[in-house]
Design a protein around this motif. Structure first.
Motif, PDB file in Angstrom:
ATOM      1  N   PRO A   1       0.815  -1.203   0.000  1.00 57.04           N
ATOM      2  CA  PRO A   1       0.000   0.000   0.000  1.00 57.04           C
ATOM      3  C   PRO A   1       0.854   1.260   0.000  1.00 57.04           C
ATOM      4  O   PRO A   1       2.004   1.235   0.418  1.00 57.04           O
ATOM      5  N   PHE A   2       0.273   2.355  -0.462  1.00 57.03           N
ATOM      6  CA  PHE A   2       1.004   3.613  -0.499  1.00 57.03           C
ATOM      7  C   PHE A   2       1.165   4.154   0.911  1.00 57.03           C
ATOM      8  O   PHE A   2       0.506   3.726   1.839  1.00 57.03           O
ATOM      9  N   PHE A   3       2.064   5.117   1.053  1.00 55.43           N
ATOM     10  CA  PHE A   3       2.295   5.713   2.359  1.00 55.43           C
ATOM     11  C   PHE A   3       1.164   6.675   2.688  1.00 55.43           C
ATOM     12  O   PHE A   3       1.193   7.851   2.336  1.00 55.43           O
ATOM     13  N   SER A   4       0.148   6.181   3.404  1.00 57.46           N
ATOM     14  CA  SER A   4      -0.985   7.033   3.729  1.00 57.46           C
ATOM     15  C   SER A   4      -0.601   8.130   4.702  1.00 57.46           C
ATOM     16  O   SER A   4      -1.299   9.123   4.838  1.00 57.46           O
TER      17      SER A   4
ATOM     18  N   GLU B   1      -1.722  -2.891   8.531  1.00 55.56           N
ATOM     19  CA  GLU B   1      -1.056  -3.289   7.284  1.00 55.56           C
ATOM     20  C   GLU B   1      -0.121  -2.141   6.912  1.00 55.56           C
ATOM     21  O   GLU B   1      -0.425  -1.319   6.053  1.00 55.56           O
ATOM     22  N   LEU B   2       1.013  -2.088   7.577  1.00 57.46           N
ATOM     23  CA  LEU B   2       1.927  -0.963   7.403  1.00 57.46           C
ATOM     24  C   LEU B   2       2.914  -1.235   6.275  1.00 57.46           C
ATOM     25  O   LEU B   2       3.467  -2.328   6.165  1.00 57.46           O
ATOM     26  N   GLU B   3       3.135  -0.228   5.455  1.00 59.92           N
ATOM     27  CA  GLU B   3       4.155  -0.297   4.413  1.00 59.92           C
ATOM     28  C   GLU B   3       5.513  -0.023   5.045  1.00 59.92           C
ATOM     29  O   GLU B   3       5.642   0.794   5.961  1.00 59.92           O
ATOM     30  N   VAL B   4       6.523  -0.714   4.573  1.00 59.54           N
ATOM     31  CA  VAL B   4       7.852  -0.566   5.147  1.00 59.54           C
ATOM     32  C   VAL B   4       8.833  -0.136   4.056  1.00 59.54           C
ATOM     33  O   VAL B   4       8.689  -0.509   2.888  1.00 59.54           O
ATOM     34  N   LEU B   5       9.818   0.650   4.442  1.00 58.96           N
ATOM     35  CA  LEU B   5      10.852   1.062   3.505  1.00 58.96           C
ATOM     36  C   LEU B   5      11.712  -0.133   3.126  1.00 58.96           C
ATOM     37  O   LEU B   5      12.303  -0.785   3.983  1.00 58.96           O
ATOM     38  N   GLU B   6      11.794  -0.436   1.846  1.00 60.57           N
ATOM     39  CA  GLU B   6      12.515  -1.625   1.404  1.00 60.57           C
ATOM     40  C   GLU B   6      14.026  -1.502   1.602  1.00 60.57           C
ATOM     41  O   GLU B   6      14.743  -2.504   1.526  1.00 60.57           O
TER      42      GLU B   6
ATOM     43  N   VAL C   1       7.794  -7.722   6.581  1.00 58.11           N
ATOM     44  CA  VAL C   1       6.705  -8.050   5.650  1.00 58.11           C
ATOM     45  C   VAL C   1       6.257  -9.498   5.843  1.00 58.11           C
ATOM     46  O   VAL C   1       5.054  -9.801   5.836  1.00 58.11           O
ATOM     47  N   ASP C   2       7.212 -10.401   6.026  1.00 57.29           N
ATOM     48  CA  ASP C   2       6.880 -11.811   6.238  1.00 57.29           C
ATOM     49  C   ASP C   2       6.054 -12.002   7.510  1.00 57.29           C
ATOM     50  O   ASP C   2       5.039 -12.705   7.511  1.00 57.29           O
ATOM     51  N   LEU C   3       6.515 -11.396   8.611  1.00 59.25           N
ATOM     52  CA  LEU C   3       5.821 -11.558   9.888  1.00 59.25           C
ATOM     53  C   LEU C   3       4.434 -10.934   9.832  1.00 59.25           C
ATOM     54  O   LEU C   3       3.444 -11.559  10.237  1.00 59.25           O
ATOM     55  N   GLN C   4       4.349  -9.707   9.343  1.00 59.49           N
ATOM     56  CA  GLN C   4       3.059  -9.026   9.275  1.00 59.49           C
ATOM     57  C   GLN C   4       2.079  -9.797   8.393  1.00 59.49           C
ATOM     58  O   GLN C   4       0.916 -10.001   8.770  1.00 59.49           O
ATOM     59  N   GLY C   5       2.544 -10.245   7.242  1.00 65.74           N
ATOM     60  CA  GLY C   5       1.663 -10.979   6.336  1.00 65.74           C
ATOM     61  C   GLY C   5       1.200 -12.292   6.929  1.00 65.74           C
ATOM     62  O   GLY C   5       0.021 -12.658   6.829  1.00 65.74           O
TER      63      GLY C   5
END
Length: 351
Positions: free
Chosen positions: A10-13, A222-227, A236-240
């Motif tokens: 998701p985009f950075f809301s 569902e937080l977006e993270v800086l790659e 991403v793995d844990l959150q998903g």
């Protein structure tokens, strides 16, 4: 565990923190690069360790204890990083001090809310202990046992207003990821990137706790993270994984995502019909087994809740002492400044 081929991003809301964490013109020395790399690799390792081996382990009191222990270690390592950076609190940007103090208060409130829910479940567990006591004696007190099981149900179906308010605080913490801008600073760059990781993990784990206890699955983060962060893939793995499992659990009709509580709910629903209209000969044969099973689960629940309460209290103390240390350092820095320095000094900035 394999990740989806095209994970949803998701985009950075709340705004893109990349521009604020990585200001142009600040170059990291090999020492600073090493410090940041070590911190982020440790963070990634802790996130990986929290991915359960199978869906049956989501979400248990044991997993929650491991999660809060990891979170405590992350906050301790953050303090150690600040010390290693030789970056006193008196040099922090004023906006960052305000953000930190505000967020620490919210985090303390969240800990208090979670502790109140643990206490509430422990109180409900007393009804189960009473029910077992009434059913284990030679002269069984069936009516009293039924009343105790009904008391468990009513207590567990009640709402905890403190827990509901957790989501408001978590939303505010999420919004604070839109960090105040900082001036070009090598040490500031390292600190901001480290704190970004700490905040992301803290928000997610606390939201999992709140959802697991409340059943408000719609509030899962569902937080977006800086790659560019070394811990991004692990996050991403844990959150998903956790989010998928919790949604699956609730969509199946489970009363709670907490494995330990769901087992007791099932036991109570099996035991109650056996005794509610009096125990017939068939019921008399299975009653000792069902009573013994409930007694063991209630005992495990009590021990699990006590262990979790201890770890949550420990995390509370870590956050509290960190806040107190910052305030103490600020007071010391203010007292050490001469009147002429105070009058001529510019606003403190990260450097």
């Amino acid at each position: 565990m394999s990740r989806p081929q095209e994970p949803h991003r998701p985009f950075f809301s709340f705004g893109n923190p990349l521009r604020m964490i990585l200001p142009k013109g600040s170059h990291l020395s090999p020492r600073l690069i090493s410090l940041l790399k070590s911190f982020e690799e440790s963070l990634a390792g802790k996130l990986k360790s929290l991915i359960p081996g199978g869906g049956e382990d989501v979400i248990s009191l044991l997993w929650m204890q491991q999660a809060i222990v990891s979170l405590s270690q992350i906050h301790i390592e953050t303090k150690e990083l600040i010390t290693a950076l030789e970056f006193p609190a008196s040099d922090w940007d004023e906006k960052w001090i305000d953000v930190y103090l505000d967020n620490s208060v919210r985090l303390l409130d969240i800990c208090t809310s979670i502790s109140s829910e643990i206490t509430r479940i422990n109180q409900a567990n007393l009804f189960l202990s009473c029910a077992v006591h009434y059913l284990e004696g030679e002269e069984k007190q069936i009516m009293q046992a039924c009343s105790s099981l009904n008391g468990w149900r009513q207590h567990m179906n009640s709402q905890n207003p403190r827990l509901e308010r957790c989501f408001e605080k978590l939303n505010t913490l999420t919004e604070s990821l839109n960090l105040p801008k900082i001036k070009n600073s090598a040490k500031g760059k390292v600190l901001m990137q480290a704190l970004y990781g700490v905040r992301m993990v803290t928000i997610f784990i606390c939201s999992v706790f709140a959802v697991a206890f409340s059943g408000s699955v719609g509030n899962l983060k569902e937080l977006e993270v800086l790659e560019t962060c070394l811990w991004a893939d692990a996050y991403v793995d844990l959150q998903g994984f956790i989010n998928r499992e919790m949604r699956n659990i609730y969509s199946s009709g489970a009363a709670t995502a907490l494995k330990d509580l769901e087992a007791i709910h099932a036991s109570v629903e099996k035991l109650h019909p056996i005794i509610q209209d009096g125990v017939n000969p068939i019921g008399a044969d299975v009653l000792p087994h069902e009573t013994s099973g409930l007694a063991k689960m209630a005992d495990r629940l009590s021990k699990g809740l006590d262990g979790l309460a201890k770890e949550v209290d420990g995390f509370f103390q870590i956050v509290l002492t960190g806040r107190d240390a910052l305030l103490c350092n600020l007071r010391i820095g203010s007292n050490n400044a001469s009147p002429s320095q105070e009058n001529n000094a510019e606003q403190p900035t990260l450097r």
